[in-house]
Design a protein around this motif. Sequence first.
Motif, mmCIF file in Angstrom:
data_model
loop_
_atom_site.group_PDB
_atom_site.id
_atom_site.type_symbol
_atom_site.label_atom_id
_atom_site.label_comp_id
_atom_site.label_asym_id
_atom_site.label_seq_id
_atom_site.Cartn_x
_atom_site.Cartn_y
_atom_site.Cartn_z
ATOM 1 N N ASN A 1 0.889 -1.342 -0.080
ATOM 2 C CA ASN A 1 -0.196 0.102 0.125
ATOM 3 C C ASN A 1 0.858 1.137 -0.062
ATOM 4 O O ASN A 1 1.101 1.829 0.846
ATOM 5 N N ASP A 2 1.412 1.723 -1.051
ATOM 6 C CA ASP A 2 2.285 2.811 -1.324
ATOM 7 C C ASP A 2 1.880 3.969 -0.692
ATOM 8 O O ASP A 2 2.489 4.848 -0.266
ATOM 9 N N GLY A 3 0.390 4.257 -1.287
ATOM 10 C CA GLY A 3 -0.144 5.493 -0.872
ATOM 11 C C GLY A 3 -0.200 5.554 0.638
ATOM 12 O O GLY A 3 0.211 6.771 1.096
ATOM 13 N N ALA A 4 -0.631 4.567 1.281
ATOM 14 C CA ALA A 4 -0.763 4.876 2.834
ATOM 15 C C ALA A 4 0.623 5.086 3.487
ATOM 16 O O ALA A 4 0.620 6.042 4.326
ATOM 17 N N ILE A 5 1.554 4.528 2.869
ATOM 18 C CA ILE A 5 2.856 4.269 3.557
ATOM 19 C C ILE A 5 3.275 5.728 3.263
ATOM 20 O O ILE A 5 3.919 6.424 4.222
ATOM 21 N N ALA A 6 3.167 6.502 1.818
ATOM 22 C CA ALA A 6 3.638 7.768 1.808
ATOM 23 C C ALA A 6 2.889 8.618 2.657
ATOM 24 O O ALA A 6 3.511 9.699 3.249
ATOM 25 N N LEU A 7 1.562 8.521 2.847
ATOM 26 C CA LEU A 7 0.833 9.419 3.919
ATOM 27 C C LEU A 7 1.660 9.520 5.088
ATOM 28 O O LEU A 7 1.822 10.479 5.880
ATOM 29 N N TYR A 8 1.735 8.148 5.571
ATOM 30 C CA TYR A 8 2.229 8.069 7.260
ATOM 31 C C TYR A 8 3.798 8.829 7.314
ATOM 32 O O TYR A 8 4.166 9.379 8.046
ATOM 33 N N GLN A 9 4.338 8.784 6.371
ATOM 34 C CA GLN A 9 5.965 9.161 6.144
ATOM 35 C C GLN A 9 5.823 10.726 6.171
ATOM 36 O O GLN A 9 6.404 11.304 6.937
ATOM 37 N N ARG A 10 4.726 11.403 5.398
ATOM 38 C CA ARG A 10 4.688 12.630 5.388
ATOM 39 C C ARG A 10 4.387 13.326 6.646
ATOM 40 O O ARG A 10 4.565 14.338 6.942
#
Length: 237
Positions: free
Chosen positions: A202-211
């Motif tokens: 889930n690249d989208g969720a991981i990117a959100l959490y990293q932001r």
Amino acid sequence: MAAFHPLDYPALSALTGRQARFAVVRGKARRYHPDVGVFAGIEARCEAGLADLARLVTAQGDVALLEAEAPPSAPGLRIVSQDLGVQMVGRQLRPAPAAAVLMRELGDADGAAMLALAAQTEPGPFFARTRELGDFLGIDVDGRLVAMAGERMKPDGYTEISGVCTDAAFRGRGYASALMQAVAARILSRGEVPFLHAYASNDGAIALYQRLGFTIRREIQMTRMGSDVAGGAPQPG
């Protein structure tokens, strides 16, 4: 089991610690009550521990192991599904993008609305009493709950952020980010570390959490296990 980091086996850590009151125990195996959650753990990865888990699954229904490594096969158990995930921690979080919304505390009176939102959006396992595991915050639009986030597993020193979801008609407004930031801030204010899980794909969720400032701690295995004994217990809805 030898000494381990509490986040390597978060359900076991929580159910032998701060959330022991939610545990159903069978020998060396324990799980969250089926009305509360699906996660389980075993104190020893030996024949006796796995046998206890098999008996617990037969009596109480499917479980999920969210652990550092996948469990070995064992008589009485069958693997329903297996997925690779990532575990993320948020020791120093960044401010979420501004969202002009009013959040409120969710309680018992919101149980039906929380279940309905979770059923629609599928944020992960969410049952009739999941809200009892910790604080939940929500956002209403025109008197209807359209987004929420809250707390789930609580190993000593850590609290998991979970149940993050937004009605499809209200996505893209920053609700999830704002709710996660608020829940994480509460956890940090108690001197604990917020953590969460996401599917590795889930690249989208991981990117959100990293932001938001979360960093990947490790990969983790999500294994759903059921009973291979005919006539096992009914599954929680």
